[in-house]
Enzyme design. Structure first.
Site, PDB file in Angstrom:
ATOM      1  N   HIS A  45      -7.580   9.679  -1.599  1.00 40.57           N
ATOM      2  CA  HIS A  45      -6.936   9.603  -0.283  1.00 40.57           C
ATOM      3  C   HIS A  45      -7.694  10.350   0.813  1.00 40.57           C
ATOM      4  CE1 HIS A  45      -2.648   9.097   1.574  1.00 40.57           C
ATOM      5  NE2 HIS A  45      -3.589   8.815   2.442  1.00 40.57           N
ATOM      6  N   ASP A  63       0.827  -1.198   0.000  1.00 36.46           N
ATOM      7  CA  ASP A  63       0.000   0.000   0.000  1.00 36.46           C
ATOM      8  C   ASP A  63       0.864   1.252   0.000  1.00 36.46           C
ATOM      9  OD1 ASP A  63      -2.940   1.135   0.911  1.00 36.46           O
ATOM     10  OD2 ASP A  63      -1.311   2.261   1.836  1.00 36.46           O
ATOM     11  N   TYR A  71       3.044   9.789  -0.174  1.00 40.81           N
ATOM     12  CA  TYR A  71       4.160   9.112   0.503  1.00 40.81           C
ATOM     13  C   TYR A  71       5.484   9.343  -0.231  1.00 40.81           C
ATOM     14  CZ  TYR A  71       0.400   6.336   2.716  1.00 40.81           C
ATOM     15  OH  TYR A  71      -0.723   5.914   3.376  1.00 40.81           O
ATOM     16  N   LYS A 131      -2.882   5.985  -4.017  1.00 38.36           N
ATOM     17  CA  LYS A 131      -3.949   6.942  -3.702  1.00 38.36           C
ATOM     18  C   LYS A 131      -3.687   8.300  -4.335  1.00 38.36           C
ATOM     19  CE  LYS A 131      -3.855   4.700   0.800  1.00 38.36           C
ATOM     20  NZ  LYS A 131      -2.423   4.479   0.972  1.00 38.36           N
TER      21      LYS A 131
END
Length: 287
Positions: free
Chosen positions: A113, A47, A52, A81
């Site tokens: 997200h 994930d 990120y 996301k």
């Protein structure tokens, strides 16, 4: 050994019930080490997210490591996301950027997200329109086969109902904070009603729950780590989990949740901790 134990999504696709969360995994080396440990431990789901900033590092690690373990792209399930900065008009650009960064041909599951838009106030009346525009974009990419399943993250019951009234393709997954102190009863009912898979993040309450006396007592009695107990509590209810760690030993430990069962009494003790405690950002304020 495989820890996939899949759950069936409403698209007909199977998603492993255990995945590796990559939030805060930074740089090629750290991502590579975590992915390597996860693959060895039987994880087949990973994930990530645009925010990120490790999609390209995850891609590199998988391209190198999958052949090492005799695996192919089809053996792993990748979630990413759409970032809040790309909500609305920029959704296509954001999604295509994720597809390009991951460079794996397609993304198994792509989520919105956050229900709000970066730069807009939580009460801004443009948020619902931006969400709807993002969803229409995801539906388009889903129809093209670039996103095998689409879903949302951090949506409240109100956001879910709003989406269900306007969508052509229903969300396959809702990913939210879920642990014994936050049972999300209403959200789980909404997901059940609409046939949406309810997936947990922050299963350990940002690490705070592993020191809870009830969790510690149960862990001691069944000779397991507190982390294993918390993850087992979720998967035993059919809720997929994505624990994050950069520590190879902890990744291995977190994967060892399929060879024991919590008693009904222990499950009830853990669920009785529910107090609506949120360790992560609250989306309930977003209109």
């Amino acid at each position: 050994m495989s820890s996939t134990h899949p759950v069936l999504l409403n698209t007909g696709v199977q998603m492993p019930i255990l995945g590796l969360g990559t939030y805060k995994l930074v740089g090629c080396e750290e991502v590579y080490q975590a992915v390597d440990a996860a693959l060895v431990a039987g994880y087949r789901s990973f994930d990530t997210a645009a925010v990120y900033r490790n999609e390209a590092d995850l891609s590199r690690a998988l391209k190198e490591l999958l052949p090492k373990y005799g695996l192919t792209r089809e053996d792993v399930f990748i979630t990413s996301k759409l970032g809040p900065k790309d909500q609305g008009e920029k959704a296509m650009e954001g999604a295509l950027c994720s597809l390009s960064q991951l460079d794996l041909g397609y993304i198994d599951l792509y989520l919105i997200h956050w229900p709000g838009t970066q730069g807009l106030d939580v009460a801004d009346k443009r948020n619902p329109g931006n969400r709807a525009q993002s969803w229409a974009t995801l539906e388009e990419l889903h129809a093209q086969g670039k996103l095998k399943a689409i879903g949302v993250s951090n949506y409240t019951p109100a956001h879910m109902r709003e989406l269900m009234q306007s969508c052509k393709v229903p969300p396959a997954v809702l990913q939210v904070e879920f642990h014994p102190k936050l049972l999300q009863t209403e959200l789980r009912k909404v997901c059940e009603e609409y046939g949406v898979c309810f997936q947990a993040y922050s299963s350990l309450g940002k690490g705070e729950l592993i020191t809870d006396p009830v969790v510690l007592e149960i862990a001691k009695n069944c000779e397991r780590t507190p982390g294993q107990v918390l993850l087992r509590w979720a998967v035993q209810q059919g809720v997929p989990v994505i624990p994050k760690s950069s520590n190879p030993e902890r990744i291995k430990d977190n994967g060892r949740i399929f060879d024991f069962t919590l008693s009904d009494a222990d499950m009830d003790k853990l669920s009785a901790l529910d107090c609506g405690r949120k360790y992560c950002r609250d989306a309930a304020l977003v209109v």
